[in-house]
Design an enzyme around this catalytic site. Structure first.
Site, short mmCIF file in Angstrom:
data_model
loop_
_atom_site.label_atom_id
_atom_site.label_comp_id
_atom_site.label_asym_id
_atom_site.label_seq_id
_atom_site.Cartn_x
_atom_site.Cartn_y
_atom_site.Cartn_z
CD GLU A 1 -10.60 -44.85 53.40
OE1 GLU A 1 -11.09 -44.72 54.56
OE2 GLU A 1 -11.29 -44.94 52.38
CB CYS B 1 -15.00 -44.04 56.22
SG CYS B 1 -14.34 -43.50 54.63
CE LYS C 1 -13.93 -58.82 48.63
NZ LYS C 1 -15.33 -58.65 49.25
CD GLU D 1 -16.78 -46.03 60.71
OE1 GLU D 1 -16.55 -45.21 59.81
OE2 GLU D 1 -16.18 -47.14 60.79
#
Length: 480
Positions: A253, A287, A179, A387
């Site tokens: 992750e 990330c 996906k 973040e």
């Protein structure tokens, strides 16, 4: 203009459940670059049914590992042959600078080769030596594929995220439903074309661009045996809850807020040359970006000045231009998110050293932000803890090594990081103390033979190499 009006389901291009095509616009100037079909739950049902039937037929999972490796080597060769086309598509869709998407192709080759080497040397089956010499049984331990894998990836580095999941999953003998994000419908359409040319057995692989709701439908599907997800920590928590309720295997992750620890003896010229990539790769939409810069109090202003000079020197603009280092954010909402965080930093009392909330001159048609550095940042500020996913760096002062380690670890995340020093042994000693999944010394690149993943809220499980391959297998023990 590129058009994908069908979906790649179970190894065949198929009419979508909804014929409406999504417009894919350039983040640079919002011009239309393509249109693509988007998967709906009915398409997920077809993809999962094809994957389940393929797995039950044993056509792929009973293929010897050496033959599976050969099939996927052919795919990787096709990917290498189309490297420039892939890079150009990701630049067009994401706004990732051309230097980044071109350089990333060599990384994909290293990633793939590490998986192939791991598969060639993997303990697919072994007989254990009895711990009791008088034992009258023989123990055989086998590694079996998990089953149907739902691999869900983000938009920021689509080919890397896709291959880091589909390669080990397929090498292990699983069937996969990949996906992908709507933003990447064009580059992932090309991925499907390359997989189609390899000619894997029917049902083994599907590639579905889809929204969050359809993604949740996929990971909740009762015939999905394992979820492999890369994305935000918030989404990861939701997926972990779904997996827990259904006892699915899961690897996650997730996000990061990584620290770059500059030791007092570090050569700042070398540090800045490394942070140019380690902190600002892919427009800061990464990330693993080292966005918390930890500087010794004795050299604090020196670090701030050098970092500001670096950031102000980086060309911002059209990502197709080879001279551009930082392009636009991927979407308007992501641009606004980053701009909002810059305002938060100003409101928290951090010192704005360079950049700020304004859009760079001449770039108002795209989703641009001005690369920004904040100083006088404390570890409790939101810009030091959350973040941001954009080109915003914060500089935090520390008193001694213990203080630096404490600040580096004072985060819900633990994905990546770096240590900088003229003394490699000293840098290694500091790195060993920091609770993070991957850490580099003096800007070393991340390898693909060792495991990659996070501590704490940065994830569960690991990718890359033999450890990453093993995440897609189950142990079976036979005693004779």
């Amino acid at each position: 203009m590129i058009t994908y009006d069908r979906l790649y389901i179970g190894g065949a291009w198929t009419e979508p459940g909804d014929p409406t095509l999504l417009d894919i616009a350039s983040p640079h100037d919002r011009s239309l670059i393509g249109r693509a079909a988007q998967a709906q739950p009915v398409d997920v049902d077809r993809a999962v049914a094809a994957a389940h039937a393929s797995f039950e037929s044993r056509a792929w999972r009973d293929t010897p590992p050496a033959e599976r490796i050969a099939w996927l080597r052919r795919f990787n060769t096709l990917r290498e042959d189309n490297a420039d086309r892939i890079a150009d598509l990701i630049t067009a869709e994401n706004g990732s600078a051309a230097w980044f998407t071109r350089a990333g192709q060599a990384g994909l080759t290293r990633q793939a080769n590490a998986y192939f080497a791991a598969a060639e040397n993997f303990d697919w089956e072994r007989t254990l030596t009895p711990s009791d010499p008088n034992a009258r049984v023989r123990t055989v331990v086998r590694r079996e594929p998990v089953g149907v894998v739902a691999a869900v990836i983000p938009w920021n580095s689509p080919f890397s995220s896709a291959t880091s999941k589909i390669l080990p999953a397929l090498l292990a003998g699983n069937s996969v439903v990949l996906k992908v994000s709507p933003e990447n419908s064009l580059s992932m359409g090309l991925l499907a074309e390359l997989l189609d040319r390899v000619g894997l057995p029917e049902g083994v692989i599907s590639v579905l661009p889809a929204d969050r709701e359809t993604s949740e439908y996929l990971v909740s599907h009762p015939r999905v045996d394992k979820i492999a997800f890369t994305g935000s920590t918030r989404a990861g928590r939701r997926i972990a809850a779904i997996a827990g309720a259904q006892l699915k295997r899961v690897s996650l992750e997730l996000g990061g807020k990584s620290a770059a620890v500059i030791l007092p003896d570090a050569d700042l010229t070398k540090v800045m040359a490394g942070l140019k990539f380690g902190a600002l790769l892919n427009n800061g939409e990464s990330c693993i970006a080292q966005t918390r810069i930890l500087a010794p109090r004795s050299r604090y202003e020196e670090v701030v000045t050098a970092l500001a000079a670096l950031v102000e020197s980086l060309p911002v603009g059209d990502p197709r231009d080879p001279a551009t280092f930082i392009g636009p954010m991927v979407r308007g909402d992501q641009q606004q998110r980053v701009l909002d965080y810059i305002e938060v930093g100003i409101g928290e009392g951090a010192r704005l050293v360079c950049g700020g909330p304004g859009v760079p001159p001449g770039l108002r048609d795209g989703f641009y932000v001005t690369p920004t550095v904040f100083a006088d940042v404390t570890p409790t500020m939101r810009i030091a803890r959350e973040e941001i996913f954009g080109p915003v760096l914060v500089v935090i002062a520390y008193d001694d090594i213990d203080d630096a380690v404490r600040i580096a670890d004072d985060s819900e995340y633990g994905l990546s990081g770096g240590v900088w020093s003229a003394d490699e042994a000293a840098a290694l000693a500091v790195a060993r103390r920091i609770r993070t999944g991957t850490i580099t010394i003096n800007g070393a690149s991340v390898g693909f033979d060792g495991p990659f993943g996070g501590f704490k809220a940065s994830g569960i499980g690991r990718e890359y190499g033999a450890v990453g391959l093993g995440q897609y297998t189950e142990y079976q023990t036979i005693t004779v």
